[in-house]
Design an enzyme around this catalytic site. Structure first.
Site, PDB file in Angstrom:
ATOM      1  N   GLY A  44     -42.366  48.499 -10.260  1.00  0.00           N
ATOM      2  CA  GLY A  44     -41.778  47.260  -9.781  1.00  0.00           C
ATOM      3  C   GLY A  44     -40.947  47.340  -8.521  1.00  0.00           C
TER       4      GLY A  44
ATOM      5  N   TYR B 147     -50.155  34.282  -3.810  1.00  0.00           N
ATOM      6  CA  TYR B 147     -48.692  34.313  -4.034  1.00  0.00           C
ATOM      7  C   TYR B 147     -47.906  33.788  -2.833  1.00  0.00           C
ATOM      8  CZ  TYR B 147     -50.506  38.191  -6.936  1.00  0.00           C
ATOM      9  OH  TYR B 147     -51.235  38.980  -7.776  1.00  0.00           O
TER      10      TYR B 147
ATOM     11  N   CYS C 185     -64.717  28.985   2.802  1.00  0.00           N
ATOM     12  CA  CYS C 185     -64.624  27.525   2.769  1.00  0.00           C
ATOM     13  C   CYS C 185     -63.549  27.032   1.823  1.00  0.00           C
ATOM     14  CB  CYS C 185     -65.975  26.944   2.396  1.00  0.00           C
ATOM     15  SG  CYS C 185     -67.217  27.444   3.574  1.00  0.00           S
TER      16      CYS C 185
ATOM     17  N   ARG D 102     -53.555  38.207  -1.454  1.00  0.00           N
ATOM     18  CA  ARG D 102     -52.121  38.021  -1.728  1.00  0.00           C
ATOM     19  C   ARG D 102     -51.527  36.770  -1.051  1.00  0.00           C
ATOM     20  NH1 ARG D 102     -48.399  40.899  -0.830  1.00  0.00           N
ATOM     21  NH2 ARG D 102     -47.423  40.759  -2.852  1.00  0.00           N
TER      22      ARG D 102
ATOM     23  N   PRO E  64     -44.589  53.574 -10.517  1.00  0.00           N
ATOM     24  CA  PRO E  64     -44.608  52.851  -9.246  1.00  0.00           C
ATOM     25  C   PRO E  64     -46.029  52.680  -8.716  1.00  0.00           C
ATOM     26  CG  PRO E  64     -44.093  55.148  -8.868  1.00  0.00           C
ATOM     27  CD  PRO E  64     -44.203  54.983 -10.359  1.00  0.00           C
ATOM     28  N   GLY E  65     -46.329  51.517  -8.208  1.00  0.00           N
ATOM     29  CA  GLY E  65     -47.607  51.283  -7.546  1.00  0.00           C
ATOM     30  C   GLY E  65     -47.332  50.966  -6.093  1.00  0.00           C
ATOM     31  N   ARG E  66     -46.834  49.734  -5.872  1.00  0.00           N
ATOM     32  CA  ARG E  66     -46.611  49.239  -4.517  1.00  0.00           C
ATOM     33  C   ARG E  66     -45.703  50.155  -3.693  1.00  0.00           C
ATOM     34  NH1 ARG E  66     -46.606  43.501  -3.853  1.00  0.00           N
ATOM     35  NH2 ARG E  66     -46.152  43.490  -6.079  1.00  0.00           N
TER      36      ARG E  66
ATOM     37  N   TYR F 153     -52.554  46.313  -3.936  1.00  0.00           N
ATOM     38  CA  TYR F 153     -53.099  45.025  -4.363  1.00  0.00           C
ATOM     39  C   TYR F 153     -53.880  44.354  -3.226  1.00  0.00           C
ATOM     40  CZ  TYR F 153     -49.709  46.214  -7.907  1.00  0.00           C
ATOM     41  OH  TYR F 153     -49.005  46.899  -8.858  1.00  0.00           O
TER      42      TYR F 153
HETATM   43  N1  LLP Z   1     -46.518  49.248 -14.766  1.00  0.00           N
HETATM   44  C1  LLP Z   1     -47.062  48.159 -15.332  1.00  0.00           C
HETATM   45  C2  LLP Z   1     -47.153  48.072 -16.783  1.00  0.00           C
HETATM   46  C3  LLP Z   1     -47.526  47.103 -14.522  1.00  0.00           C
HETATM   47  O1  LLP Z   1     -48.047  46.024 -15.082  1.00  0.00           O
HETATM   48  C4  LLP Z   1     -47.443  47.228 -13.109  1.00  0.00           C
HETATM   49  C5  LLP Z   1     -47.922  46.142 -12.241  1.00  0.00           C
HETATM   50  C6  LLP Z   1     -46.894  48.394 -12.574  1.00  0.00           C
HETATM   51  C7  LLP Z   1     -46.439  49.385 -13.425  1.00  0.00           C
HETATM   52  C8  LLP Z   1     -46.792  48.635 -11.093  1.00  0.00           C
HETATM   53  O2  LLP Z   1     -45.965  47.697 -10.461  1.00  0.00           O
HETATM   54  P1  LLP Z   1     -45.529  47.905  -8.938  1.00  0.00           P
HETATM   55  O3  LLP Z   1     -44.707  49.175  -8.853  1.00  0.00           O
HETATM   56  O4  LLP Z   1     -46.754  48.041  -8.115  1.00  0.00           O
HETATM   57  O5  LLP Z   1     -44.745  46.707  -8.606  1.00  0.00           O
HETATM   58  N2  LLP Z   1     -51.005  41.690  -7.695  1.00  0.00           N
HETATM   59  C9  LLP Z   1     -49.562  41.540  -7.573  1.00  0.00           C
HETATM   60  C10 LLP Z   1     -48.797  42.588  -8.337  1.00  0.00           C
HETATM   61  C11 LLP Z   1     -49.181  42.683  -9.814  1.00  0.00           C
HETATM   62  C12 LLP Z   1     -48.441  43.767 -10.555  1.00  0.00           C
HETATM   63  C13 LLP Z   1     -49.023  44.000 -11.900  1.00  0.00           C
HETATM   64  N3  LLP Z   1     -48.403  45.039 -12.653  1.00  0.00           N
HETATM   65  C14 LLP Z   1     -49.205  41.516  -6.085  1.00  0.00           C
HETATM   66  O6  LLP Z   1     -50.108  41.612  -5.242  1.00  0.00           O
HETATM   67  O7  LLP Z   1     -48.033  41.379  -5.730  1.00  0.00           O
END
Ligand code: LLP
Length: 445
Positions: free
Chosen positions: A238, A330, A356, A326, A288-290, A385
Site C-alpha cells: 500500500g 481512477y 471510441c 488508471r 509492496p507492489g507499487r 498496474y
Molecule cells: N497486498 C494485497 C493483499 C493487495 O491486495 C495489494 C493490492 C497489495 C498487497 C499491493 O498493494 P500496493 O503496494 O501495490 O499498493 N489497480 C490499482 C491498485 C490495486 C491494488 C490492489 N491490491 C491502481 O492502479 O491504483
C-alpha cells in the site's frame, strides 16, 4: 528515486535513450528499469533491517517474468492472488516457499496447486475459505499454513476503489470476529495457524493510516501469538509513490529536498512502524507492489494527430485506455513528458487515445510542450498496474515490454500479433454452413 532522466535533450532510462527504443520496437511500448526495481527493493529491505522480515512483491502490480526474476534474484518473496500468478512466479525462478496467497475467491484447484507447491501461507479472507482449505489439505494429506486477513476498519485516505480495510469492503474478516475465528480454525486438523495479515489499501501517501491500523492490531497479534504460536504478521502493501513531478523525482537533489516533506519514504515508514512491530518478536511480512514497480516503468506513445477544435487541443496518441487504464478508471494522474525535450511555449492539451470512448484520455487541459505528429511522449510512473491491467478492447494488441539494465535493453514481452487476439475464438458450427451475405438487403431496398 528512479532512473529516468534527461541527458541533454533526450529522455533516458539508465544508459539507454528512449527514442531509440521507440523507433526500434515501435509504440505503445512499456520500458522498465532494472536498476530502479533493485534500488526500491533494497531501500525497503535496508530500512526494515531492524526486524526479521520477508518482502513479498505484489505480483499483481507487474507480473512480467523478467521483473519477477529481477526480484527473485534479490531474495524477494511474492504476494500472489491467483494460481496463474503462482505459476508465473515459479516460471520466473521464484521460490513458492516465499509466496503468500491472497484473495477472496480462491478456487479448489488454486488451493490444491498452492498446497502441492508448498507455499508459505494462505492469507484467508473468510470462514468458508478456511474450511475449504482444511478439506483439500486433508484430502492431500497435508497441513496447510494459513494466516487470516484482519479487516481493521481503518480508512486509508486513498481512492475509494483502492481502499480495502473498511467494513464497506469485501476483504478480510472484521477485527471483532478474529479471535473466534482463530479458536474455530485451531480445531481444524489440517491447518497450521502461521500468522495474521492485513492490507488496508493502495497508494497511501502518509504513514498515519498504517500507524493507526498497526496500533489497533498489535495487541490482537500478541494474544494470538501467545495462544496459537503464530510465526508472522503481515502488514500488507500500500505504500504510495510520487506521481506528480514523477520525472523530477529521478533527480537526487529533488529527492533530498522532499525527504523532510510529506512524502512516504521507506525510512519514514520504518522509523514510525518498527518500534510498534519489534516488540511482537515475530517475522514481519510486507507486500509492496507499487512502491517497487510504479516508478520503475514508463509507457511510451507516439503522437498520431494534433487536433485543434477551437475549444480544445487534442494530442491523439497511439496508446489508449486498453494499454493504461488508471486515468480512465481512477482519474489517476500520470506525468506526461516528451522524449525529446522542448523548450518554449506550452499549450493546454488533452492527451487522448484512439478508443471510441470519451473516457479514453490521459489528461485534460494540461500545459504540455508543443508537440506534433510523430513526436514521442512518455507516460511516467506506469510500472505498476499498467501492462497488467491491459486488455484487447477495440481489438488492440497488447504492447511490447522492454527491460533496461545499464546500457543494455532487451525485449521481455513481444508485441502481441493481432491474429493472436482471436486465435482462441471459433465460428459456431451452424454459422459455417452459410456464406456471409454480401449485401444488407433491407438497408438498400
Ligand atoms: N497486498 C494485497 C493483499 C493487495 O491486495 C495489494 C493490492 C497489495 C498487497 C499491493 O498493494 P500496493 O503496494 O501495490 O499498493 N489497480 C490499482 C491498485 C490495486 C491494488 C490492489 N491490491 C491502481 O492502479 O491504483
Amino acid at each position: 528515486m528512479h532512473d529516468f532522466r534527461y541527458v541533454g535533450k533526450k529522455l533516458y532510462c539508465e544508459g539507454v535513450a528512449l527514442d531509440t527504443l521507440a523507433r526500434k520496437f515501435g509504440t505503445p511500448l512499456y520500458v522498465y528499469s532494472q536498476h530502479t526495481l533493485t534500488d526500491h527493493f533494497q531501500k525497503l529491505d535496508r530500512a526494515v533491517a531492524g526486524v526479521e522480515h520477508l518482502i513479498c512483491f505484489a505480483v499483481k502490480s507487474n507480473s512480467n517474468r523478467s521483473v519477477l526474476r529481477t526480484l527473485a534474484l534479490l531474495g524477494s518473496g511474492f504476494d500472489i492472488v491467483s494460481g496463474g500468478e503462482l505459476q508465473r512466479v515459479i516460471e520466473a525462478g521464484g521460490d513458492p516457499q516465499r509466496c503468500v496467497f491472497a484473495g477472496v475467491g480462491k478456487t479448489e484447484s488454486e488451493i490444491e496447486i498452492a498446497l502441492r507447491k508448498a507455499i508459505y501461507s494462505f492469507n484467508v479472507e473468510s470462514e468458508p475459505e478456511l474450511e475449504r482449505i482444511n478439506r483439500i489439505a486433508a484430502r492431500l494429506k497435508k497441513i496447510a499454513p494459513v494466516a487470516v486477513r484482519v479487516n481493521p476498519d481503518i480508512a486509508a485516505g486513498t481512492h475509494k476503489k483502492i481502499t480495502t480495510g473498511t467494513y464497506e469492503n469485501k476483504f478480510g474478516i472484521p477485527f471483532e470476529n478474529i479471535e473466534g475465528v482463530y479458536a474455530r480454525a485451531s480445531r481444524l486438523k489440517n491447518l497450521r495457524l502461521r500468522g495474521l495479515q492485513m492490507h488496508i489499501g493502495s497508494q497511501i501517501t502518509t504513514v498515519d493510516p498504517f500507524d493507526r491500523a498497526v496500533r489497533k492490531v498489535v495487541p490482537l497479534v500478541l494474544r494470538l501469538k501467545n495462544k496459537y504460536g503464530l510465526e508472522f504478521f503481515s502488514i500488507g502493501g500500500g505504500s504510495g509513490i510520487v506521481y506528480q513531478h514523477a520525472l523530477a523525482s529521478g533527480d537526487a537533489a529533488w529527492w533530498k529536498s522532499v525527504q523532510s516533506n510529506n512524502i512516504l519514504t521507506p525510512r519514514k515508514y520504518a522509523a514510525q512502524l518498527l518500534p510498534l512491530l519489534q516488540p511482537l518478536g515475530l517475522r514481519i511480512l510486507m507486500e509492496p507492489g507499487r512502491f517497487i514497480s510504479g516508478n520503475a516503468g514508463v509507457l511510451i506513445t507516439r503522437v498520431e494527430y494534433v487536433k485543434r477544435t477551437g475549444r480544445k487541443n487534442f494530442l491523439i496518441v497511439d496508446a489508449a485506455m486498453n494499454d493504461l487504464i488508471r486515468p480512465a478508471l481512477y482519474e489517476a494522474y500520470h506525468e506526461i513528458v516528451p522524449l525529446l525535450r522542448k523548450n518554449g511555449a506550452r499549450a493546454e492539451s488533452d492527451v487522448v487515445g484512439p478508443i471510441c470512448e470519451s473516457g479514453d484520455s490521459f489528461c485534460h487541459d494540461r500545459p504540455l510542450p508543443k508537440v506534433g505528429e510523430g513526436d514521442y511522449l512518455a507516460l511516467m510512473s506506469a510500472g505498476a498496474y499498467g501492462s497488467v491491467m491491459a486488455s484487447n478492447y477495440n481489438t488492440r494488441a497488447l504492447a511490447a515490454e522492454i527491460l533496461v539494465n545499464g546500457r543494455q535493453a532487451a525485449i521481455v514481452r513481444d508485441r502481441q500479433a493481432v491474429k493472436k487476439i482471436w486465435a482462441g475464438e471459433k465460428t459456431a458450427p451452424w454459422l459455417k454452413q452459410h456464406r456471409a451475405s454480401r449485401h444488407q438487403s433491407s438497408v438498400t431496398s
